[in-house]
Design an enzyme around this catalytic site. Structure first.
Site, PDB file in Angstrom:
ATOM      1  N   ASP A 181      23.806  28.499  -6.625  1.00 31.39           N
ATOM      2  CA  ASP A 181      22.457  28.670  -5.980  1.00 31.39           C
ATOM      3  C   ASP A 181      22.381  27.471  -4.908  1.00 31.39           C
ATOM      4  O   ASP A 181      23.064  26.577  -4.928  1.00 31.39           O
ATOM      5  CB  ASP A 181      21.390  28.490  -7.150  1.00 31.39           C
ATOM      6  CG  ASP A 181      20.023  29.320  -6.858  1.00 31.39           C
ATOM      7  OD1 ASP A 181      20.172  29.799  -5.613  1.00 31.39           O
ATOM      8  OD2 ASP A 181      19.084  29.418  -7.483  1.00 31.39           O
ATOM      9  N   ASP A 205       0.803  -1.256   0.114  1.00 34.01           N
ATOM     10  CA  ASP A 205      -0.022  -0.088  -0.024  1.00 34.01           C
ATOM     11  C   ASP A 205       0.880   1.044   0.117  1.00 34.01           C
ATOM     12  O   ASP A 205       0.435   2.273  -0.057  1.00 34.01           O
ATOM     13  CB  ASP A 205      -1.169   0.137   1.240  1.00 34.01           C
ATOM     14  CG  ASP A 205      -0.101  -0.056   2.555  1.00 34.01           C
ATOM     15  OD1 ASP A 205       1.021   0.090   2.486  1.00 34.01           O
ATOM     16  OD2 ASP A 205      -0.879  -0.144   3.657  1.00 34.01           O
ATOM     17  N   GLY A 206       2.163   1.060  -0.050  1.00 35.00           N
ATOM     18  CA  GLY A 206       3.110   2.118  -0.138  1.00 35.00           C
ATOM     19  C   GLY A 206       3.567   2.858   1.205  1.00 35.00           C
ATOM     20  O   GLY A 206       4.407   3.492   1.353  1.00 35.00           O
ATOM     21  N   GLU A 207       3.284   2.282   2.229  1.00 32.02           N
ATOM     22  CA  GLU A 207       3.480   2.696   3.608  1.00 32.02           C
ATOM     23  C   GLU A 207       4.995   1.948   3.840  1.00 32.02           C
ATOM     24  O   GLU A 207       5.465   0.910   3.259  1.00 32.02           O
ATOM     25  CB  GLU A 207       2.667   2.050   4.595  1.00 32.02           C
ATOM     26  CG  GLU A 207       1.243   2.561   4.811  1.00 32.02           C
ATOM     27  CD  GLU A 207       0.477   2.396   6.049  1.00 32.02           C
ATOM     28  OE1 GLU A 207       0.696   1.352   6.648  1.00 32.02           O
ATOM     29  OE2 GLU A 207      -0.610   3.027   6.081  1.00 32.02           O
ATOM     30  N   HIS A 210      17.639  26.952   3.044  1.00 29.84           N
ATOM     31  CA  HIS A 210      17.220  28.111   2.186  1.00 29.84           C
ATOM     32  C   HIS A 210      17.254  29.384   2.858  1.00 29.84           C
ATOM     33  O   HIS A 210      17.911  30.494   2.283  1.00 29.84           O
ATOM     34  CB  HIS A 210      15.971  27.674   1.656  1.00 29.84           C
ATOM     35  CG  HIS A 210      15.354  28.831   0.508  1.00 29.84           C
ATOM     36  ND1 HIS A 210      16.042  28.946  -0.661  1.00 29.84           N
ATOM     37  CD2 HIS A 210      14.361  29.764   0.614  1.00 29.84           C
ATOM     38  CE1 HIS A 210      15.332  30.231  -1.213  1.00 29.84           C
ATOM     39  NE2 HIS A 210      14.444  30.421  -0.518  1.00 29.84           N
ATOM     40  N   LYS A 215      16.708  39.066 -10.072  1.00 31.49           N
ATOM     41  CA  LYS A 215      15.618  38.121 -10.615  1.00 31.49           C
ATOM     42  C   LYS A 215      14.398  38.305 -10.124  1.00 31.49           C
ATOM     43  O   LYS A 215      14.201  39.039  -8.910  1.00 31.49           O
ATOM     44  CB  LYS A 215      16.055  36.571 -10.183  1.00 31.49           C
ATOM     45  CG  LYS A 215      15.011  35.493 -10.058  1.00 31.49           C
ATOM     46  CD  LYS A 215      15.509  34.221  -9.706  1.00 31.49           C
ATOM     47  CE  LYS A 215      15.013  33.942  -8.191  1.00 31.49           C
ATOM     48  NZ  LYS A 215      14.806  32.611  -7.931  1.00 31.49           N
TER      49      LYS A 215
HETATM   50  C1  R5P Z   1      14.743  30.432  -4.661  1.00 31.61           C
HETATM   51  O1  R5P Z   1      14.888  31.403  -4.009  1.00 31.61           O
HETATM   52  C2  R5P Z   1      15.938  29.469  -4.774  1.00 31.61           C
HETATM   53  O2  R5P Z   1      17.115  29.966  -4.077  1.00 31.61           O
HETATM   54  C3  R5P Z   1      16.352  28.828  -6.052  1.00 31.61           C
HETATM   55  O3  R5P Z   1      16.807  29.825  -6.806  1.00 31.61           O
HETATM   56  C4  R5P Z   1      14.970  28.344  -6.848  1.00 31.61           C
HETATM   57  O4  R5P Z   1      14.492  27.322  -5.863  1.00 31.61           O
HETATM   58  C5  R5P Z   1      15.291  27.658  -7.917  1.00 31.61           C
HETATM   59  O5  R5P Z   1      14.200  27.135  -8.526  1.00 31.61           O
HETATM   60  P1  R5P Z   1      13.941  26.916  -9.980  1.00 31.61           P
HETATM   61  O6  R5P Z   1      15.071  26.082 -10.464  1.00 31.61           O
HETATM   62  O7  R5P Z   1      12.560  26.085 -10.239  1.00 31.61           O
HETATM   63  O8  R5P Z   1      14.126  28.013 -10.909  1.00 31.61           O
END
Ligand code: R5P
Length: 294
Positions: free
Chosen positions: A218, A43-45, A133, A192
């Site tokens: 990034d 069932d995926g569990e 993040h 951006k």
């Molecule tokens: C956003 O603030 C993050 O630092 C990345 O720049 C973002 O999550 C990248 O997402 P995607 O690859 O979908 O552009």
């Protein structure tokens, strides 16, 4: 065990989403990797079982919280490890899912990153994240927490490969600047604007990239939209080579194949395992674990 370990961690449990990194961490810490059984019912569990003796040990559990089923596996591993008698659990979350919902963008929303932080530490004594993040999310933890940055390893990796390192947005300036410092190359950032979940508009910015090999660094590559827009800008401005580097390579919807058409090279860390995982976060995580000792 190979050699003598100076870490307070004596055993590493690697969840099914973080096998490679867990093994790398056990090697970096010079301690044993615990044998586990991990499977899914029809069932995926999920189901997990600790197969080695961890009684009285300080155990680092390494497991991503993405996608959701891996988060559940982390909770099961924490429970199983505690029940098996571990003295102390340090939870290592290589890729912290939901980290981008780090505030209420609209009334009525959950702050997902904060909600997850509370759940992750509920059955753990300390937590380590990797290039989280938004570092403000660390304030959601009430027990010891540290963020390991792989930017030193990234900078080392880019030495001799790039003449300049760029952040694709303001949010990644701190991380990319550190990689540039370590690599000993120029640093700049691109502006951006996110229009929606999958559309990103890059505002033209005068970057001195003509004739240069440029790496864009990034924290996350998801759809690759941010990176591909940035690559267009840089090529138009005369960059001779463009390299995409991130800590967490989600590469959703075939993003890795698309990125490989736009970039000369694409690299990610092993926080999420993919064919692009060329940089290891193990050393950076081990360094944070050593700090917990003092
Ligand atoms: C956003 O603030 C993050 O630092 C990345 O720049 C973002 O999550 C990248 O997402 P995607 O690859 O979908 O552009």
């Amino acid at each position: 065990m190979v050699g003598k370990s100076y870490s307070l961690v004596t055993k590493v449990v690697a969840g099914s989403a973080s096998q490679r990194l867990g093994k790398g961490l056990s090697e970096a810490l010079k301690c044993d990797l615990v044998q586990i059984e991990s499977k899914r019912f029809p069932d995926g569990e999920g189901y997990v079982r600790i197969l080695s003796d961890v009684s009285g040990e300080t155990v680092a559990i390494v497991q991503n919280t993405y996608p959701d089923q891996n988060m559940v596996e982390l909770f099961l591993l924490q429970d199983a490890t505690r029940r098996a008698g571990a003295k102390r659990i340090i939870t290592v979350v290589p890729y912290f899912g939901y980290a981008r919902q780090d505030k209420q963008f609209q009334p009525g929303e959950a702050i997902s990153a904060s909600a997850l932080a509370k759940l992750i530490e509920a059955h753990s004594d300390a937590t380590i994240t990797v290039d989280l993040h938004n570092l403000n999310t660390l304030a959601s933890f009430s027990k010891p927490v540290a963020n390991a940055s792989v930017m030193k390893a990234t900078g080392e990796f880019l030495k001799g490969k790039a003449d300049a390192i760029l952040s694709p947005d303001k949010g990644s300036i701190g991380r990319a600047r550190e990689a540039a410092r370590v690599a000993g190359v120029q640093f700049d950032h691109i502006e951006k604007k996110r229009l929606d979940g999958s559309t990103v508009q890059m505002t033209p910015k005068e970057l001195n990239v003509r004739g240069k090999r440029v790496a864009i660094v990034d924290d996350i590559i998801a759809t690759g939209g941010t990176m591909m827009k940035a690559a267009e800008q840089l090529r138009a401005q005369g960059a001779t080579r463009v390299i995409a580097v991130c800590t967490h390579g989600l590469f959703t919807g075939g993003a890795l194949d698309k990125l490989r058409q736009s970039f000369d090279e694409v690299h990610a860390c092993d926080t999420l395992e993919s064919p692009a995982s060329t940089i290891s976060a193990a050393g950076s995580i081990a360094a944070e674990i050593y700090k917990f000792r003092s």
